[in-house]
Design a protein around this motif. Structure first.
Motif, PDB file in Angstrom:
ATOM      1  N   ASP A 217       0.828  -1.207   0.000  1.00 13.52           N
ATOM      2  CA  ASP A 217       0.000   0.000   0.000  1.00 13.52           C
ATOM      3  C   ASP A 217       0.865   1.261   0.000  1.00 13.52           C
ATOM      4  O   ASP A 217       0.431   2.332  -0.405  1.00 13.52           O
ATOM      5  CB  ASP A 217      -0.951   0.005   1.198  1.00 13.52           C
ATOM      6  CG  ASP A 217      -0.225  -0.138   2.525  1.00 13.52           C
ATOM      7  OD1 ASP A 217       0.911  -0.644   2.534  1.00 13.52           O
ATOM      8  OD2 ASP A 217      -0.801   0.238   3.559  1.00 13.52           O
ATOM      9  N   SER A 247      -2.113  -4.236   0.047  1.00 10.99           N
ATOM     10  CA  SER A 247      -2.585  -4.032  -1.318  1.00 10.99           C
ATOM     11  C   SER A 247      -1.436  -3.599  -2.234  1.00 10.99           C
ATOM     12  O   SER A 247      -0.273  -3.568  -1.829  1.00 10.99           O
ATOM     13  CB  SER A 247      -3.700  -2.997  -1.337  1.00 10.99           C
ATOM     14  OG  SER A 247      -3.289  -1.815  -0.667  1.00 10.99           O
ATOM     15  N   ASN A 249       0.073  -0.734  -4.488  1.00  4.23           N
ATOM     16  CA  ASN A 249       0.190   0.654  -4.947  1.00  4.23           C
ATOM     17  C   ASN A 249       1.396   0.738  -5.875  1.00  4.23           C
ATOM     18  O   ASN A 249       2.481   1.182  -5.492  1.00  4.23           O
ATOM     19  CB  ASN A 249       0.353   1.593  -3.746  1.00  4.23           C
ATOM     20  CG  ASN A 249       0.190   3.061  -4.139  1.00  4.23           C
ATOM     21  OD1 ASN A 249       0.369   3.417  -5.304  1.00  4.23           O
ATOM     22  ND2 ASN A 249      -0.133   3.888  -3.185  1.00  4.23           N
ATOM     23  N   ASN A 282      -4.165  -2.045  -7.462  1.00  2.00           N
ATOM     24  CA  ASN A 282      -5.523  -1.791  -6.963  1.00  2.00           C
ATOM     25  C   ASN A 282      -5.591  -0.627  -5.998  1.00  2.00           C
ATOM     26  O   ASN A 282      -6.655  -0.346  -5.439  1.00  2.00           O
ATOM     27  CB  ASN A 282      -6.104  -3.051  -6.306  1.00  2.00           C
ATOM     28  CG  ASN A 282      -5.199  -3.613  -5.220  1.00  2.00           C
ATOM     29  OD1 ASN A 282      -4.435  -2.885  -4.601  1.00  2.00           O
ATOM     30  ND2 ASN A 282      -5.289  -4.921  -4.995  1.00  2.00           N
ATOM     31  N   THR A 283      -4.479   0.068  -5.778  1.00  2.00           N
ATOM     32  CA  THR A 283      -4.449   1.207  -4.870  1.00  2.00           C
ATOM     33  C   THR A 283      -3.622   2.318  -5.489  1.00  2.00           C
ATOM     34  O   THR A 283      -2.629   2.052  -6.166  1.00  2.00           O
ATOM     35  CB  THR A 283      -3.822   0.813  -3.511  1.00  2.00           C
ATOM     36  OG1 THR A 283      -4.576  -0.252  -2.940  1.00  2.00           O
ATOM     37  CG2 THR A 283      -3.818   2.000  -2.546  1.00  2.00           C
TER      38      THR A 283
END
Length: 521
Positions: A217, A247, A249, A282-283
């Motif tokens: 993330d 996640s 990034n 997804n981020t």
């Protein structure tokens, strides 16, 4: 009715272009500029006899007649841009599409046709082209007639000098940007990346440098740019301690990675960012153009290139390919330890060193002998014909030991003989940015009478192309190659080629075609 475009040239343009000499500059150490009208060395497909039809020094963008199969507003990337007789594209040595297709087929699934890029299938195999003595390219143009009347396959092959011995290449400053998101916990992802990096650490020289950046993330510089000499244990420890979390990034990882690369920039070294990821962002920023815009100054000012290494059964192919194409680099895909070890040991020099920047190719088909043609693949690498000699327009970055192959389906005019095509490549010296060009030609009389009469490597090229074509079957954006065999016939032929060449890569191609045939049955 087949969707091949008719290539026509108006009389005015023909008169202009045939009067213009091709600017040639020799490639390789010690070559002097060659500004004469003769064809360049390196052609194996019909000699360099006079009467060539070279890429023009300039062109006029006349539209000509409406072409067969092309309607108003039709979204077709199947054909080269105007002028009609020219085909221009940025060079590409990506192979990820083929590697991912093999992985998908091994798992019992057909690949999504949108992930099948034929040029990456073709460029996954060793070729038989001559090599130059220094930086730059040789140009090989050859072809073979197919069983379909008037249709031939024409191969344009470009080759760089052989990869140097490890002690002969420039030092490398590599910033590894490693995805440690939750999706990387799957076997064959982060564990494969760690194994690959560990193996690479043992292969690099003492005067090479590496940095490690991780992202989930958020992004973090785990290891700043560090010389290998005396620090291998520290680098191994940093690699071994990587663990998946949270996640993805990817945008943050790329931004931090390039910042780290700039901080550790080494003059006289090959400075490259190596992204290892399943590219399932997804981020944060998930769009390639937005991500690359944030790092644009680092890429352009410092010449830092990107090498993307894809992993995982679920793989963000489109994002990784876009990042590499716009990030002055290329991609590959690794599915197992064999792939990874080969990539980070035997093929390490060609993936970190550079012999050519902003390389572009232009193929000029002679309208007196050629009625129609189609380039297979390179859909996202097309360049406006007028930009071939505009050195501010982005091309491809190519390393030592690479070959680039472009395969064309060509329909000749019945009963005509003579000059068929001239292929030219233009590139910038990676250090001086001086432009160079090389060309090769093909005559109709040099076409092999059939594919079976062509060299084994030409046949491997055709087999890979027909395989990619079959996997894209049903997608209305693409027309089929002429005289396409059945998948069963293709598998049998690939098996024969594997035995003849004793090439493990060709054997794996035969296995992949066989799996596809069973899944499509």
């Amino acid at each position: 009715m087949e969707r091949y475009h008719t290539r026509r040239l108006n009389k005015t343009l023909l008169a202009l272009t045939t009067a213009v000499g091709l600017l040639l500059t020799g490639c390789g150490a010690g070559d002097s500029s060659d500004r004469g009208g003769r064809a360049a060395e390196g052609n194996k497909g019909g000699g360099n006899s006079g009467g060539g039809f070279p890429a023009p020094a300039y062109s006029q963008g006349g539209q000509g007649d409406q072409r067969e199969g092309e309607g108003e507003g039709e979204d077709s990337r199947d054909f080269a841009p105007d002028p009609d007789y020219l085909s221009t594209f940025a060079l590409d040595v990506d192979t990820a599409s083929y590697g991912y297709a093999r992985r998908t087929l091994a798992e019992g699934r057909l690949p999504d046709p949108a992930t099948v890029r034929p040029e990456e299938f073709v460029n996954s195999f060793r070729q038989d082209y001559d090599r130059p003595g220094g930086n730059g390219f040789t140009v090989t143009v050859d072809g073979a007639r197919t069983e379909r009347e008037d249709w031939s396959l024409v191969r344009v092959g470009l080759a760089t000098r052989p990869a140097p011995d490890p002690d002969e290449r420039p030092p490398a400053a590599l910033t590894f940007v490693i995805d440690i998101s939750g999706s990387m916990a799957e076997p064959g992802r982060l564990d494969l990346a760690q194994d690959s990096l560990g193996h690479m650490t043992d292969q690099l020289r003492d005067d090479d440098s590496v940095a490690l950046v991780t992202f989930s993330d958020e992004a973090e510089t785990v290891l700043p740019m560090t010389r290998l000499d005396g620090n291998r244990d520290e680098i191994h420890d940093a690699i071994d301690n990587l663990e998946p979390t949270d996640s993805t990034n990817l945008g943050a990882g790329m931004e931090t990675g390039y910042e780290t690369a700039v901080e550790g920039l080494r003059q006289g070294a090959t400075n490259r960012v190596v992204l290892i990821s399943d590219a399932l962002a997804n981020t944060g920023d998930t769009d390639a153009d937005t991500i690359l815009e944030r790092i644009a100054s680092e890429r352009r000012e410092h010449g830092i290139t990107l090498f993307g290494v894809g992993v995982g059964s679920d793989y963000g192919d489109a994002l990784m390919e876009r990042l590499a194409d716009k990030g002055d680099g290329h991609t590959t895909y690794v599915s197992n330890e064999r792939d990874a070890h080969r990539l980070f040991s035997r093929r390490l020099p060609q993936n970190i060193d550079l012999t050519a920047r902003d390389a572009k190719a232009q193929v000029a088909f002679d309208p007196q002998t050629v009625k129609e043609f189609r380039l297979l693949g390179y859909d996202n690498r097309q360049v406006a014909d007028d930009d071939f000699r505009d050195d501010s327009v982005d091309g491809g970055e190519i390393g030592p030991g690479h070959t680039v192959t472009a395969l064309y389906a060509v329909r000749t005019r019945p009963g005509t003989e003579g000059h068929l095509a001239t292929a030219s490549v233009r590139w910038l010296d990676p250090k001086t940015r001086a432009p160079h060009e090389k060309s090769g030609q093909l005559e109709t009389g040099s076409l092999h009478d059939s594919l079976d009469d062509a060299s084994a490597r030409f046949q491997v090229t055709a087999t890979a192309a027909y395989f990619a074509d079959a996997l894209r079957d049903g997608d209305s954006r693409w027309s089929s190659l002429p005289a396409a065999p059945s998948l069963q016939g293709l598998a049998d032929h690939a098996e024969d080629l594997a035995k003849e060449t004793e090439d493990e890569d060709v054997r794996q191609l035969a296995e992949a075609v066989g799996r596809a045939e069973r899944l499509m049955d």
